[in-house]
Design a protein around this motif. Structure first.
Motif, PDB file in Angstrom:
ATOM      1  N   GLY A 110      17.467  -4.726  -8.718  1.00 40.53           N
ATOM      2  CA  GLY A 110      17.941  -4.370 -10.047  1.00 40.53           C
ATOM      3  C   GLY A 110      17.899  -2.902 -10.372  1.00 40.53           C
ATOM      4  N   GLU A 111      17.455  -2.068  -9.415  1.00 42.63           N
ATOM      5  CA  GLU A 111      17.366  -0.634  -9.645  1.00 42.63           C
ATOM      6  C   GLU A 111      18.196   0.106  -8.601  1.00 42.63           C
ATOM      7  N   GLY A 112      18.377   1.401  -8.808  1.00 42.77           N
ATOM      8  CA  GLY A 112      19.088   2.216  -7.843  1.00 42.77           C
ATOM      9  C   GLY A 112      18.152   2.795  -6.805  1.00 42.77           C
ATOM     10  N   PHE A 113      18.717   3.445  -5.779  1.00 42.38           N
ATOM     11  CA  PHE A 113      17.907   4.082  -4.747  1.00 42.38           C
ATOM     12  C   PHE A 113      17.183   5.295  -5.310  1.00 42.38           C
ATOM     13  N   THR A 114      15.988   5.535  -4.805  1.00 45.07           N
ATOM     14  CA  THR A 114      15.224   6.720  -5.152  1.00 45.07           C
ATOM     15  C   THR A 114      14.490   7.221  -3.922  1.00 45.07           C
ATOM     16  N   TYR A 115      14.042   8.469  -3.943  1.00 45.01           N
ATOM     17  CA  TYR A 115      13.315   9.024  -2.806  1.00 45.01           C
ATOM     18  C   TYR A 115      11.973   8.325  -2.641  1.00 45.01           C
ATOM     19  N   ALA A 116      11.554   8.184  -1.386  1.00 43.94           N
ATOM     20  CA  ALA A 116      10.232   7.641  -1.087  1.00 43.94           C
ATOM     21  C   ALA A 116       9.270   8.790  -0.814  1.00 43.94           C
ATOM     22  N   THR A 117       8.039   8.674  -1.311  1.00 42.40           N
ATOM     23  CA  THR A 117       7.009   9.676  -1.088  1.00 42.40           C
ATOM     24  C   THR A 117       5.785   9.006  -0.472  1.00 42.40           C
ATOM     25  N   ALA A 118       4.801   9.810  -0.123  1.00 42.37           N
ATOM     26  CA  ALA A 118       3.569   9.258   0.460  1.00 42.37           C
ATOM     27  C   ALA A 118       2.857   8.335  -0.520  1.00 42.37           C
ATOM     28  N   GLU A 119       3.113   8.510  -1.833  1.00 41.63           N
ATOM     29  CA  GLU A 119       2.451   7.671  -2.844  1.00 41.63           C
ATOM     30  C   GLU A 119       3.241   6.409  -3.170  1.00 41.63           C
ATOM     31  N   THR A 120       4.459   6.292  -2.666  1.00 38.64           N
ATOM     32  CA  THR A 120       5.293   5.135  -2.973  1.00 38.64           C
ATOM     33  C   THR A 120       4.701   3.862  -2.391  1.00 38.64           C
ATOM     34  N   VAL A 121       4.574   2.834  -3.226  1.00 41.51           N
ATOM     35  CA  VAL A 121       4.100   1.521  -2.782  1.00 41.51           C
ATOM     36  C   VAL A 121       5.310   0.591  -2.703  1.00 41.51           C
ATOM     37  N   ILE A 122       5.593   0.095  -1.519  1.00 38.53           N
ATOM     38  CA  ILE A 122       6.742  -0.790  -1.307  1.00 38.53           C
ATOM     39  C   ILE A 122       6.290  -2.236  -1.416  1.00 38.53           C
ATOM     40  N   MET A 148       0.857  -1.190   0.000  1.00 35.94           N
ATOM     41  CA  MET A 148       0.000   0.000   0.000  1.00 35.94           C
ATOM     42  C   MET A 148       0.889   1.234   0.000  1.00 35.94           C
ATOM     43  N   PRO A 149       0.347   2.393  -0.428  1.00 33.05           N
ATOM     44  CA  PRO A 149       1.142   3.614  -0.394  1.00 33.05           C
ATOM     45  C   PRO A 149       1.617   3.925   1.022  1.00 33.05           C
ATOM     46  N   LEU A 150       2.806   4.476   1.133  1.00 35.40           N
ATOM     47  CA  LEU A 150       3.361   4.767   2.460  1.00 35.40           C
ATOM     48  C   LEU A 150       2.434   5.676   3.270  1.00 35.40           C
ATOM     49  N   GLY A 151       1.774   6.612   2.584  1.00 36.94           N
ATOM     50  CA  GLY A 151       0.871   7.510   3.297  1.00 36.94           C
ATOM     51  C   GLY A 151      -0.287   6.780   3.953  1.00 36.94           C
ATOM     52  N   GLU A 152      -0.699   5.660   3.350  1.00 38.44           N
ATOM     53  CA  GLU A 152      -1.802   4.875   3.913  1.00 38.44           C
ATOM     54  C   GLU A 152      -1.315   3.871   4.958  1.00 38.44           C
ATOM     55  N   SER A 153      -0.052   3.458   4.849  1.00 38.26           N
ATOM     56  CA  SER A 153       0.467   2.466   5.798  1.00 38.26           C
ATOM     57  C   SER A 153       0.653   3.038   7.197  1.00 38.26           C
ATOM     58  N   GLN A 154       0.783   4.362   7.293  1.00 41.49           N
ATOM     59  CA  GLN A 154       0.912   5.063   8.577  1.00 41.49           C
ATOM     60  C   GLN A 154       2.074   4.545   9.428  1.00 41.49           C
ATOM     61  N   VAL A 155       3.176   4.193   8.760  1.00 46.63           N
ATOM     62  CA  VAL A 155       4.326   3.680   9.511  1.00 46.63           C
ATOM     63  C   VAL A 155       4.899   4.742  10.446  1.00 46.63           C
ATOM     64  N   ARG A 156       4.796   6.025  10.044  1.00 48.03           N
ATOM     65  CA  ARG A 156       5.315   7.087  10.904  1.00 48.03           C
ATOM     66  C   ARG A 156       4.503   7.178  12.194  1.00 48.03           C
ATOM     67  N   THR A 157       3.192   7.080  12.079  1.00 52.25           N
ATOM     68  CA  THR A 157       2.321   7.152  13.264  1.00 52.25           C
ATOM     69  C   THR A 157       2.443   5.903  14.121  1.00 52.25           C
ATOM     70  N   LYS A 158       2.467   4.740  13.487  1.00 56.42           N
ATOM     71  CA  LYS A 158       2.464   3.469  14.228  1.00 56.42           C
ATOM     72  C   LYS A 158       3.826   3.141  14.838  1.00 56.42           C
ATOM     73  N   TYR A 159       4.902   3.423  14.094  1.00 64.29           N
ATOM     74  CA  TYR A 159       6.221   2.948  14.510  1.00 64.29           C
ATOM     75  C   TYR A 159       7.214   4.066  14.793  1.00 64.29           C
ATOM     76  N   GLY A 160       6.833   5.310  14.559  1.00 69.38           N
ATOM     77  CA  GLY A 160       7.715   6.433  14.874  1.00 69.38           C
ATOM     78  C   GLY A 160       8.915   6.561  13.963  1.00 69.38           C
ATOM     79  N   ILE A 161       8.782   6.081  12.712  1.00 67.71           N
ATOM     80  CA  ILE A 161       9.910   6.139  11.776  1.00 67.71           C
ATOM     81  C   ILE A 161       9.454   6.802  10.476  1.00 67.71           C
ATOM     82  N   THR A 162      10.437   7.214   9.661  1.00 66.28           N
ATOM     83  CA  THR A 162      10.146   7.791   8.352  1.00 66.28           C
ATOM     84  C   THR A 162      10.949   7.046   7.291  1.00 66.28           C
ATOM     85  N   VAL A 163      10.269   6.569   6.255  1.00 69.20           N
ATOM     86  CA  VAL A 163      10.952   5.935   5.121  1.00 69.20           C
ATOM     87  C   VAL A 163      11.350   7.038   4.152  1.00 69.20           C
TER      88      VAL A 163
END
Length: 242
Positions: A208-220, A186-201
């Motif tokens: 096979g790809e390089g690192f990129t910035y994560a946004t609220a719309e990013t689906v991991i 699910m999108p990071l904004g919907e997963s609420q990991v910051r609220t639930k776990y106190g962290i920021t992705v």
């Protein structure tokens, strides 16, 4: 394993160098590195690579000779003698690093001499917390314990699912880890990991790809590698989630 630890040590030195450089002001890119053992020589070479003018000083002529072609200036001198510092002109530098660790008395005397010479920005290596406390009480501006901090870092890598771990001041850390299942699908904004776990992705790397910035719309998705920031205890707990 030995090569891996050496690589970690080099990366730690580069991070210290970047932190050191970011703390400088006024555009003066001259630094005296006193003590050219493994720590001091690695630091001096990395500063040279970043375009700094480096004066390397050691009592061992063999070390000085070995690095003389790599540094801006290199000199054999005993900096426990304040006159030696004066003759080298270190009092005119805005920055100095005491890379001596094993000889605690020399480390303390040199640090005191640099403080007496009113060098504005002094870094010093410590080999124990007690050594570091003495340097701090003297008034040294920045004290680092590379072996101790490396030990803590490797311990995190050995005992957990983390792929890399960097701890900063004020109990704050940056962690590279394989994404726990709770943050997938699910999108990071919907997963609420910051609220639930106190962290920021803050970053994501897909296979096979390089690192990129994560946004609220990013689906991991499962198997992705992520960069997480937050309080040390929070990122440790998040990295251990199934």
């Amino acid at each position: 394993m030995v090569n891996y630890l050496h690589a970690l040590r080099r990366r730690r030195t580069k991070r210290l160098t970047a932190q050191y450089a970011s703390d400088q002001h006024g555009g003066d890119q001259r630094v005296a590195v006193i003590g050219l053992g493994r720590f001091g020589s690695s630091l001096a070479n990395e500063l040279m690579r970043r375009g700094w003018d480096v004066l390397g000083v050691d009592t061992d002529p063999h070390l000085v000779q070995r690095l003389s072609d790599d540094l801006t200036h290199a000199a054999v001198a005993d900096c426990t003698d304040p006159e030696a510092l004066r003759q080298l002109g270190v009092h005119e530098f805005s920055s100095a690093v005491v890379g001596i660790g094993t000889d605690i008395e020399a480390s303390i005397l040199i640090s005191a001499n640099l403080l007496e010479a009113e060098v504005p920005n002094i870094w010093a290596k410590a080999i124990s917390r007690q050594h570091g406390q003495i340097l701090e009480r003297l008034g040294v501006h920045h004290v680092v314990l590379p072996e101790h901090e490396m030990g803590e870092r490797v311990a995190h890598l050995v005992t957990g699912r983390m792929l890399d771990f960097i701890e900063f001041d004020d109990d704050y850390a940056l962690v590279k880890t394989v994404v726990p299942e709770v943050a997938t699908g699910m999108p990071l904004g919907e997963s609420q990991v910051r609220t639930k776990y106190g962290i920021t992705v803050v970053g994501i790397k897909r296979p096979g790809e390089g690192f990129t910035y994560a946004t609220a719309e990013t689906v991991i998705t499962k198997g992705d590698v992520i960069i997480v920031t937050g309080k040390t205890q929070a990122v440790e707990a998040f990295a251990e989630l199934d």
